[in-house]
Structures are given as C-alpha cells and as structure tokens.
Motif scaffolding. Structure first.
Motif, PDB file in Angstrom:
ATOM      1  N   ASP A 656     -75.375 -31.258 -18.348  1.00  0.00           N
ATOM      2  CA  ASP A 656     -75.178 -31.790 -17.665  1.00  0.00           C
ATOM      3  C   ASP A 656     -74.072 -31.373 -16.483  1.00  0.00           C
ATOM      4  OD1 ASP A 656     -74.919 -34.179 -15.644  1.00  0.00           O
ATOM      5  OD2 ASP A 656     -75.440 -35.463 -17.018  1.00  0.00           O
ATOM      6  N   ASN A 657     -73.911 -31.283 -15.694  1.00  0.00           N
ATOM      7  CA  ASN A 657     -73.363 -30.546 -14.549  1.00  0.00           C
ATOM      8  C   ASN A 657     -72.598 -31.804 -13.920  1.00  0.00           C
ATOM      9  OD1 ASN A 657     -74.932 -28.456 -14.972  1.00  0.00           O
ATOM     10  ND2 ASN A 657     -75.710 -28.691 -12.518  1.00  0.00           N
ATOM     11  N   TYR A 658     -72.476 -32.842 -14.390  1.00  0.00           N
ATOM     12  CA  TYR A 658     -71.636 -33.652 -13.925  1.00  0.00           C
ATOM     13  C   TYR A 658     -70.747 -34.653 -15.331  1.00  0.00           C
ATOM     14  CZ  TYR A 658     -72.858 -33.224  -9.357  1.00  0.00           C
ATOM     15  OH  TYR A 658     -73.496 -33.355  -7.893  1.00  0.00           O
ATOM     16  N   LYS A 659     -70.802 -34.121 -16.117  1.00  0.00           N
ATOM     17  CA  LYS A 659     -70.908 -35.221 -17.616  1.00  0.00           C
ATOM     18  C   LYS A 659     -69.464 -34.562 -18.126  1.00  0.00           C
ATOM     19  CE  LYS A 659     -73.236 -36.904 -20.030  1.00  0.00           C
ATOM     20  NZ  LYS A 659     -74.169 -37.388 -21.245  1.00  0.00           N
ATOM     21  N   ILE A 660     -68.672 -34.770 -18.379  1.00  0.00           N
ATOM     22  CA  ILE A 660     -67.748 -33.621 -19.252  1.00  0.00           C
ATOM     23  C   ILE A 660     -66.991 -34.998 -20.343  1.00  0.00           C
ATOM     24  CG2 ILE A 660     -65.768 -35.740 -17.604  1.00  0.00           C
ATOM     25  CD1 ILE A 660     -63.583 -32.695 -17.921  1.00  0.00           C
ATOM     26  N   TRP A 661     -66.668 -34.262 -21.464  1.00  0.00           N
ATOM     27  CA  TRP A 661     -65.669 -34.849 -22.448  1.00  0.00           C
ATOM     28  C   TRP A 661     -64.973 -34.316 -22.666  1.00  0.00           C
ATOM     29  CZ3 TRP A 661     -69.739 -37.061 -25.544  1.00  0.00           C
ATOM     30  CH2 TRP A 661     -71.035 -36.927 -25.445  1.00  0.00           C
ATOM     31  N   ILE A 662     -64.007 -35.500 -23.351  1.00  0.00           N
ATOM     32  CA  ILE A 662     -62.823 -35.683 -23.243  1.00  0.00           C
ATOM     33  C   ILE A 662     -62.725 -36.207 -25.169  1.00  0.00           C
ATOM     34  CG2 ILE A 662     -60.784 -36.455 -23.362  1.00  0.00           C
ATOM     35  CD1 ILE A 662     -62.095 -36.924 -20.141  1.00  0.00           C
ATOM     36  N   TYR A 663     -61.728 -35.792 -26.103  1.00  0.00           N
ATOM     37  CA  TYR A 663     -61.705 -36.653 -27.635  1.00  0.00           C
ATOM     38  C   TYR A 663     -60.095 -36.397 -27.863  1.00  0.00           C
ATOM     39  CZ  TYR A 663     -60.940 -31.094 -28.469  1.00  0.00           C
ATOM     40  OH  TYR A 663     -60.525 -29.520 -28.290  1.00  0.00           O
ATOM     41  N   GLY A 664     -59.232 -37.132 -28.994  1.00  0.00           N
ATOM     42  CA  GLY A 664     -58.062 -37.434 -29.174  1.00  0.00           C
ATOM     43  C   GLY A 664     -58.641 -37.079 -30.654  1.00  0.00           C
ATOM     44  N   SER A 665     -57.884 -37.057 -31.730  1.00  0.00           N
ATOM     45  CA  SER A 665     -57.501 -36.498 -33.342  1.00  0.00           C
ATOM     46  C   SER A 665     -58.861 -37.968 -33.370  1.00  0.00           C
ATOM     47  CB  SER A 665     -56.151 -37.197 -33.852  1.00  0.00           C
ATOM     48  OG  SER A 665     -56.182 -38.619 -33.277  1.00  0.00           O
ATOM     49  N   ASN A 666     -58.855 -38.729 -32.728  1.00  0.00           N
ATOM     50  CA  ASN A 666     -59.536 -39.641 -33.875  1.00  0.00           C
ATOM     51  C   ASN A 666     -60.696 -40.997 -32.923  1.00  0.00           C
ATOM     52  OD1 ASN A 666     -57.968 -41.362 -32.571  1.00  0.00           O
ATOM     53  ND2 ASN A 666     -57.137 -42.509 -34.358  1.00  0.00           N
ATOM     54  N   TRP A 667     -61.167 -40.135 -31.984  1.00  0.00           N
ATOM     55  CA  TRP A 667     -62.071 -40.730 -30.933  1.00  0.00           C
ATOM     56  C   TRP A 667     -62.271 -39.475 -30.117  1.00  0.00           C
ATOM     57  CZ3 TRP A 667     -60.646 -39.746 -25.705  1.00  0.00           C
ATOM     58  CH2 TRP A 667     -59.685 -39.144 -25.362  1.00  0.00           C
ATOM     59  N   ILE A 668     -64.023 -39.565 -29.224  1.00  0.00           N
ATOM     60  CA  ILE A 668     -64.279 -38.501 -28.377  1.00  0.00           C
ATOM     61  C   ILE A 668     -65.481 -39.585 -27.570  1.00  0.00           C
ATOM     62  CG2 ILE A 668     -66.567 -38.089 -30.391  1.00  0.00           C
ATOM     63  CD1 ILE A 668     -66.794 -35.312 -28.890  1.00  0.00           C
ATOM     64  N   SER A 669     -65.385 -39.192 -26.352  1.00  0.00           N
ATOM     65  CA  SER A 669     -65.221 -39.538 -24.881  1.00  0.00           C
ATOM     66  C   SER A 669     -66.458 -38.843 -23.803  1.00  0.00           C
ATOM     67  CB  SER A 669     -64.852 -40.448 -24.773  1.00  0.00           C
ATOM     68  OG  SER A 669     -63.222 -40.249 -23.510  1.00  0.00           O
ATOM     69  N   PHE A 670     -67.059 -39.711 -23.355  1.00  0.00           N
ATOM     70  CA  PHE A 670     -67.355 -38.509 -21.867  1.00  0.00           C
ATOM     71  C   PHE A 670     -67.068 -40.539 -20.447  1.00  0.00           C
ATOM     72  CE2 PHE A 670     -71.854 -41.067 -23.093  1.00  0.00           C
ATOM     73  CZ  PHE A 670     -71.802 -41.720 -21.803  1.00  0.00           C
ATOM     74  N   PHE A 671     -67.170 -39.041 -19.930  1.00  0.00           N
ATOM     75  CA  PHE A 671     -67.702 -39.663 -18.309  1.00  0.00           C
ATOM     76  C   PHE A 671     -68.646 -38.615 -17.219  1.00  0.00           C
ATOM     77  CE2 PHE A 671     -63.401 -40.891 -19.704  1.00  0.00           C
ATOM     78  CZ  PHE A 671     -63.063 -42.023 -19.158  1.00  0.00           C
ATOM     79  N   GLN A 672     -69.547 -40.288 -16.857  1.00  0.00           N
ATOM     80  CA  GLN A 672     -70.606 -39.172 -16.416  1.00  0.00           C
ATOM     81  C   GLN A 672     -69.548 -38.682 -14.359  1.00  0.00           C
ATOM     82  OE1 GLN A 672     -73.475 -37.989 -17.961  1.00  0.00           O
ATOM     83  NE2 GLN A 672     -73.626 -37.538 -15.901  1.00  0.00           N
ATOM     84  N   LEU A 673     -69.328 -37.671 -14.092  1.00  0.00           N
ATOM     85  CA  LEU A 673     -68.127 -37.906 -12.540  1.00  0.00           C
ATOM     86  C   LEU A 673     -69.280 -37.705 -11.363  1.00  0.00           C
ATOM     87  CD1 LEU A 673     -66.349 -34.810 -13.256  1.00  0.00           C
ATOM     88  CD2 LEU A 673     -65.710 -37.415 -13.560  1.00  0.00           C
ATOM     89  N   ASN A 674     -70.649 -38.493 -11.526  1.00  0.00           N
ATOM     90  CA  ASN A 674     -71.380 -39.032 -10.551  1.00  0.00           C
ATOM     91  C   ASN A 674     -71.806 -40.485 -10.672  1.00  0.00           C
ATOM     92  OD1 ASN A 674     -73.224 -38.951 -12.584  1.00  0.00           O
ATOM     93  ND2 ASN A 674     -74.344 -37.541 -10.994  1.00  0.00           N
ATOM     94  N   GLN A 675     -70.834 -41.573 -11.563  1.00  0.00           N
ATOM     95  CA  GLN A 675     -71.307 -42.440 -11.474  1.00  0.00           C
ATOM     96  C   GLN A 675     -70.223 -43.607 -11.335  1.00  0.00           C
ATOM     97  OE1 GLN A 675     -74.569 -44.017 -13.086  1.00  0.00           O
ATOM     98  NE2 GLN A 675     -75.009 -42.001 -12.351  1.00  0.00           N
ATOM     99  N   ASN A 676     -70.046 -44.427 -11.038  1.00  0.00           N
ATOM    100  CA  ASN A 676     -68.925 -45.023 -10.696  1.00  0.00           C
ATOM    101  C   ASN A 676     -68.729 -45.991 -11.878  1.00  0.00           C
ATOM    102  OD1 ASN A 676     -68.266 -43.597  -7.914  1.00  0.00           O
ATOM    103  ND2 ASN A 676     -69.590 -45.344  -6.684  1.00  0.00           N
ATOM    104  N   ILE A 677     -67.443 -46.473 -12.170  1.00  0.00           N
ATOM    105  CA  ILE A 677     -66.690 -47.408 -13.597  1.00  0.00           C
ATOM    106  C   ILE A 677     -67.506 -48.946 -12.562  1.00  0.00           C
ATOM    107  CG2 ILE A 677     -65.748 -48.171 -15.060  1.00  0.00           C
ATOM    108  CD1 ILE A 677     -66.182 -45.868 -15.496  1.00  0.00           C
ATOM    109  N   PRO A 678     -67.922 -49.506 -13.357  1.00  0.00           N
ATOM    110  CA  PRO A 678     -68.569 -50.940 -12.517  1.00  0.00           C
ATOM    111  C   PRO A 678     -67.079 -51.789 -12.949  1.00  0.00           C
ATOM    112  CG  PRO A 678     -70.465 -50.154 -13.823  1.00  0.00           C
ATOM    113  CD  PRO A 678     -69.207 -49.556 -14.195  1.00  0.00           C
ATOM    114  N   ILE A 679     -67.640 -52.654 -12.734  1.00  0.00           N
ATOM    115  CA  ILE A 679     -66.022 -54.213 -12.734  1.00  0.00           C
ATOM    116  C   ILE A 679     -66.705 -54.717 -12.422  1.00  0.00           C
ATOM    117  CG2 ILE A 679     -63.741 -54.778 -12.114  1.00  0.00           C
ATOM    118  CD1 ILE A 679     -62.902 -51.489 -10.782  1.00  0.00           C
TER     119      ILE A 679
END
Length: 798
Positions: A656-679
């Motif tokens: 997925d060209n728009y997905k980035i994964w980010i991780y710390g020592s005890n967690w891992i997450s992803f963000f879809q950079l063509n999606q807005n964070i809903p509020i």
C-alpha cells in the motif's frame, strides 16, 4: 484488517547493566535548565545521554570499548561554560568526554591505585577520587574543557575508598572497606591540618566478613553524614561532633547507593536486596502540645520494589517543573519515579530496548543483521511452513528455548492469517579485533557488501555464499579512505558507493569503485542559528535518509534541523559541497521516512507525525506540509500520542503506497496517509459502533470488520504557534477538508481504516515489511534474557 506477521525471537540482543547515574545540574527552587540531561553509564563502556523532556529521549551515546566498564560519573556545569562529563572505570584514569564526537577528550592518570569512587565539589572546579590503596587524589578542572591538572594528595590510610563525597569545598568524606568513615580537611577551619584526616567513625562489624561502606552522602541543610554499608544499615552522623545520631537496619543486604531531595528532608537508599527505602525527617514532638521545641528524627516511612535485581545506582533531581527519582542496575532498565509521591505514586520503567536501532535487514537475501559491541551476527530467513494445530504445544516449548521464528497467536486473533513457522540459520558471525564498540552497520541492497563503522575507523567486507551451504563467507576489503575515517552513521547509496557521517559531523560519499576518478566527495551542513543551549552536541546528526531514487540525502540533527544534500552534484575542485536547509523544528526529530509519493515523514519526540512535500527544484524551496498533515498532524489519536515509549522506527508498507508503520518497544501502529483521522465531538454517539470510522477508537485490534469507537480519542491541545485554541482549530480543519472535497482530484480515498494500533508485541527490537508485503517483528522479551541470580526476598503469604 488482517496482516500476516512473522514473529521472531532468535535475535539475541544483550542489554547491559546500569552502573552509574548522574544528572547534569543540581536540584533548584527555580525552573530547570533547558540543558538538563541524565548520563547513564553501562558496563560495556557506553555512556548514554538522556533528555528528560516529555518522553525521555536518548539523544546520543558516548561509545566505549571492550572491558571498559564505566563505574562512576560526574558533571561540571559551571556558569558560562559548556557542561562537561567525567568518568572512571576500573583503572587509574579520569576521563573527560567530548560530547560532540563521543570520543574521550582527555585521559588523566592520577598516579595512584585503581579508582573506586568519584565526586565533584560545590564550586564544580575540583574532583576528588578515592583509590584502592587508600589515597584520595584531588584534581583541578577550572581551566575549562580538556583541562585536568593534579592538585593534591590527601593523607593516605590503608583501606580502599569505596565512596567519596564533598562537604561544600572544605571537607572530603570517604566510606572505606574496613568499616570506617573518614573525614579529610581540604580547606576548612583546620588549616594547620590541611589535607589531613581529622576524624574517623566506625560502623557495625559483620560477624563473618569485613563491613564495606559502599555509599556516603552529606546533607548540607542538616549538617549530617549518611552512610550505607554491607550489613544493610543506614547510619546518620552529626558532622560537627562526628557522633552517631541514629541507626537503621533497613535492608536485607548491601546498601550500594544513597540520594536525597532538595530540602534534605528525605533519604532514599537501594542496593542488593532490590528494594528502595525512604527515610523521612519527622518532628517527634508532634503529639506533645506542651513542647515548642522541634526534635527532628529520621524515620522509615516506606519502601518500594521497582527492580527485579540489584540496584547499582540511584539519583534525584527536583525543580519547579521536574521531580525525579531515577534508579538502575542489573535489571538494565531505567526506572523513573517521583520524589514527592514515592510511597504510592506511579513509576515508569523505560524499556531496555535501545531507541537507536541495532538491527538492519537485507530484503533481497532475507538477511537479518545484529550488531553489538565488537560482534556482528547475520541470520538468514529460510522458507516457512504451515504449522498444524497439533504442533502448537511444541511451538510454545520451542519459543521458551528461543528456537523458533513464528507468528502463532490465539485462534480468534484477527491480526494474523493462519499459523506459520519460519526456519532460520545463523549464516555468519564476525568479531572485530579492535576494541572499540561498533557504532553503525550497513549492508548493500544486493547483499554483497557490509560496512562496519566505529568512531576511529570504518571497515568494508565482501559477503559471498559458500558452495552447497547457506553460510556466508566474509572477506575484508582494504579501502584506504574508509580505514582512515570513523563513522557514526552509514548508508549504501548503491553497491558502488557508501555515505558516512563522521563523529565530527562531516558527511562523505565514498566510491567503492577503484577506477572512479572522484573517489570521495565531502558535503558540508548549513550553519544553524545561534542556540541558547550550552550543549554543543545538539547540532549533531541523528538521522540520515536517502530518497527513493538515491539522488538526495535527508539529514536531521538533534536540534530539530533538517538539511537536504544533492548527491548528484559534483565539484570540480576539492572543496566541499554545501547542503541546503529545508526545515527547522523546535522538537527533537526522532525518525525520518521517505514515501513513494516523494514526501518526507518526520516523527518527533512527542510522537507527532508531520508529512512535508519534497520539492527539489534547485533545492531552494521551503518546507510545506502536505494536505494530510495540515488536516491530521495536530489531531492524532490519543492512544498513539500518549504512548510512553517513543517511536523506535518506521517503515512503508510494500502493498500500500499510502500506509506507514510506526513502532515503539511495546506497540506497533499504522497510518493511512490518504485517509483523514475522523473526529466526533458529539458525546451522544460516543459509544456507537461505526464501520465508516467517524471516531478512532481504543480497540487494539487491526480489524475493520468490527471496530468500536469511543469518545475523546483525539487530545485537546493548545496550539501556541498561531494562537488558535482547540475549537478554533477544529473549525479551520473542517473548512480545509470541505475545500479539498470540492476538488475532484484531491486523491482522498474514503474507504478503509485510517489508523490502527496494537500492544500485543513486547520488547520490539526491530520491525519491517518483507518483499511479499508481510511484516516481520523481532522481539526480545525480558524473559528470554540471561538472568543474574537475584537476592531472594522473604514472601509473606496471606
């Protein structure tokens, strides 16, 4: 959403014991200095410099070498002088460190026996060290950085000096191996006895062995000496008459370290029995209404068990905005607790997983490389097989023995597809003859070359397959330019050139082709605006990242500056090529990543994500946030923002060209950079389930089939940059989204999940995406580390 995870636990990274802790500044009634730092010494010779701001950032490392354990640290932070750091470690030498290069600035031999203890005076211009032969040596450091001069030998006695502390600038107190506490006159009222012993105090004798006074502490407000010894006793002595005031048998084993608060009203002790005890100064006449005279006595008020093994060092810092009690030892993790709420307050155990990555991966050859101290290990991932349900018990047993690479999870876990098991093989192990610790390792994209950096030199090796075997053959390549240059960061531009950053923050592109006429090109970073900080190392490089076509190099520095270097530019002369400033942030830049859309992802110390357009038109354009970042960077989900452990790494999803994964020592997450964070600000709908993602929720599964949303998942913040409050920014965000939606070509995909996070994986050492789009997560759980036998505490069963 379902993802195939390869879960690996065979990478045997070994963290190291914490031997000493030291804050750069003294406690104060005022706000703390922006230059406040914590130095953490480890028994492999490394010294880590941590910034306590926000989430505790590991800013830089002063690398040691083989058999060079650091046993004591002191800072000198005199007015109008940059902070200076000194250390001792199993030798007769005091070392001052160059914080910019990470190299020793000055070694000073004390001409006495092995040094056991170190302390700096109130004026911070003299250092006293206690030696094995009973000598105390005082050196003068008032001449500025790099200046260490012999000042005096104090009267010698026969027992080694295990601990030493100053009383202002006038007296030196030492705890000795014969069960005695000795006081030397250095510049006090006894001028006729200058440098002589003026008093000796004796602690309780052990019936079986000599009593060792491991720690002494002076309380200036109370004018008292505190001692901790090998019998587990804390003793309070009056400095005026050198008499014993109180004695407490608090610990079940040796007391190794002591500290106090700013007002000298609390004492904290720790040692072999793992516990930290607190003694409080209390008025013993509180219940006597007829007495107006205060009788302050020390009392044991509480103890906490933060550590699973010996506590080697404890230190404290107090100011208007900080309140720290820091401890560390054989367990290898830094424990952060509070001075004021020690008894029942929360504490944090900073992961032993390093914030700088010690693992690199070559995807073309499926190689995983671990580097540590003088050793490099290379594993190869082999073909995987499907694991039958009947094999699960076997797999659990293998997992305990560190013999598997697997992603077996519970059957109802939607995070995985099926059960898989990978086989692996250690294909090479390289141990360098030089004693210096490795600082960086890089492997070429085709897996044929390996570069190994240290502060003094950089080595290049050729990797080739052995016939009829998965093993790798390693041959050293003699490259004069590399041999003469030390390196902190290494990157292969391609298989024929290498980019390195030296300890002096010089950047070179070195050709590995002998026929190349321009074999080495130097790049010079742009000058930074004058900074208020006295810490010169904040201009050091902390990240290098190549663009996808390898034509540009992105360079970030600890201060928050980002430069861009055009690697394709050349100079007809031997002059260096100047980089172009791109961005200046006020926050520490943690990690960088380049997306396939030619944008730059910046992760900051607050776990903020910013995405910038990379416009290389002459390299003169200023940084501009992308539309996604303008909408979402200040509205990230709080379960991401509030992670205590900062991000250790990030990578792109190959599927997925728009997905980035980010991780710390005890967690891992992803963000879809063509999606807005809903509020969703409506609390009426806070508990509703919503498949369209109107609210980012607290569900820790990556499952888009059943996603539960809860209220207040985005932090309300003050936006100081432009004066807008939270509600104003929401209105501005909504207007901007509406404007973009009117553009048919805005490219915003409204399907899918914009964000996900899980905490199922512990002690994540490394994570990345394999060529087939699957993820590999390398864990190093504390349960798999070799354990040093710990002191056994009596258990009370209720």
């Amino acid at each position: 959403m379902v993802v195939d995870i390869h879960r690996c636990r065979f990478v045997d990274y070994q963290p190291h014991t914490i031997t000493s802790l030291s804050f750069s500044h003294k406690s104060t009634k005022k706000f703390s200095s922006q230059d406040l730092r914590l130095a953490v010494a480890r028994n492999n010779g490394d010294i880590e410099i941590w910034n306590p701001k926000n989430k505790w950032i590991h800013e830089t490392t002063l690398y040691g070498g083989k058999d060079r354990s650091i046993e004591g640290l002191v800072w000198s932070t005199r007015e109008n002088e940059e902070p200076r750091l000194f250390s001792i470690g199993g030798s007769t030498v005091i070392t001052e460190w160059n914080l910019i290069t990470g190299k020793p600035l000055k070694h000073f031999d004390c001409n006495a026996a092995i040094i056991w203890s170190i302390s700096i005076n109130e004026s911070q211009d003299k250092i006293a060290v206690g030696c094995d032969d009973g000598t105390i040596v005082v050196v003068d450091i008032s001449g500025g950085p790099g200046s260490i001069e012999h000042y005096a030998f104090l009267q010698r006695q026969e027992s080694r000096i295990l601990s030493v502390v100053w009383k202002n600038d006038d007296y030196i107190i030492g705890g000795c191996a014969d069960g005695r506490i000795r006081v030397w006159n250095f510049g006090g009222d006894f001028q006729i006895h200058k440098y002589s012993l003026i008093s000796t105090m004796r602690v309780d004798k052990s019936k079986t062995e000599s009593t060792l006074v491991w720690s002494v502490l002076y309380l200036p407000i109370q004018n008292q000496i505190i001692s901790g010894d090998s019998t587990g006793s804390i003793k309070i002595w009056d400095f005026t008459h050198f008499t014993l005031l109180q004695s407490f048998k608090v610990h079940a084993a040796d007391i190794l370290t002591l500290t106090t608060d700013f007002n000298n009203e609390s004492i904290f002790s720790a040692g072999v029995d793992r516990k930290i005890f607190k003694l409080q100064l209390i008025d013993s006449n509180n219940n006597n209404s007829n007495s107006n005279k205060k009788q302050l006595k020390w009392n044991i008020v509480s103890n906490r068990l933060f550590h699973s093994n010996d506590v080697r060092s404890i230190t404290s810092y107090e100011s208007k905005n900080y309140n720290f009690l820091i401890s560390g030892g054989v367990e290898k993790s830094i424990v952060v607790s509070s001075l004021k709420s020690f008894t029942d307050g929360q504490y944090r155990k900073i992961s032993f997983i390093p914030q700088e990555e010690h693992v690199v991966m070559n995807k073309s050859q499926n190689l995983i490389i671990l580097w540590q101290e003088q050793t490099i290990k290379i594993w190869k991932l082999l073909k995987r097989k499907i694991v039958e349900e009947s094999d699960e018990e076997e797999d659990d047993q293998e997992d305990e023995e560190m013999k598997d690479v697997e992603d077996v999870e519970d059957k109802d876990d939607d995070f995985l597809i099926g059960n898989y098991k990978d086989s692996y093989e250690l294909v090479s192990k390289l141990t360098l003859a030089d004693e210096d610790n490795i600082t960086s390792v890089a492997i070429s994209q085709d897996g044929s070359k390996l570069a190994v950096g240290r502060l003094s030199t950089t080595k290049l090796f050729n990797l080739s397959n052995k016939p009829n075997s998965n093993k790798l053959k390693i041959n050293k390549i003699n490259h004069p330019e590399l041999n003469s240059k030390g390196s902190k960061f290494l990157l292969f531009n391609d298989s024929s050139s290498l980019i390195l950053s030296t300890p002096e923050n010089e950047i070179f592109k070195i050709s590995l082709d002998e026929e190349d006429e321009q074999s080495i090109i130097e790049y010079e970073l742009s000058d930074l605006p004058k900074n208020k900080s006295k810490l010169t190392y904040i201009e050091n490089i902390n990240n290098l990242k190549l663009t996808s076509n390898n034509s540009k190099l992105i360079v970030s520095r600890i201060s928050g500056a980002i430069d861009i270097i055009d690697l394709e530019s050349s100079s007809s002369t031997n002059e260096s090529i100047q980089s172009k400033p791109f961005l200046r942030l006020s926050s520490f830049i943690n990690k960088l990543e380049i997306t396939l859309q030619n944008t730059l992802i910046v992760l900051t110390q607050e776990n903020k994500i910013y995405e910038f357009e990379l416009n290389f038109d002459g390299l003169n354009s200023s940084a501009h946030l992308t539309n996604w970042s303008k909408i979402n960077s200040e509205f990230l989900p709080k379960q991401f923002i509030n992670q205590q452990e900062i991000a250790h790494g990030c990578f792109l999803d190959k599927t997925d060209n728009y997905k980035i994964w980010i991780y710390g020592s005890n967690w891992i997450s992803f963000f879809q950079l063509n999606q807005n964070i809903p509020i969703n600000n409506s609390k009426k709908d806070a508990k509703k389930r919503n498949r369209q993602g109107h609210q980012i929720g607290l569900n820790n599964e990556f499952d888009d089939m059943d996603y539960e949303f809860e209220e207040s998942d985005v932090e309300e913040q003050d936006f100081e940059n432009d004066g807008l409050n939270y509600q104003d920014r929401l209105i501005e965000r909504a207007d901007f989204i509406k404007e973009l939606n009117n553009d048919e070509n805005n490219g915003n995909n409204k399907d899918g999940i914009p964000f996900g996070i899980t905490k199922k994986y512990k002690s994540i050492l490394f994570a990345n995406c394999l060529n087939n789009g699957e993820l590999i997560i390398i864990e190093r759980p504390s349960s798999l580390l070799p354990k040093t036998p710990a002191f056994k505490l009596n258990q009370i069963k209720v």
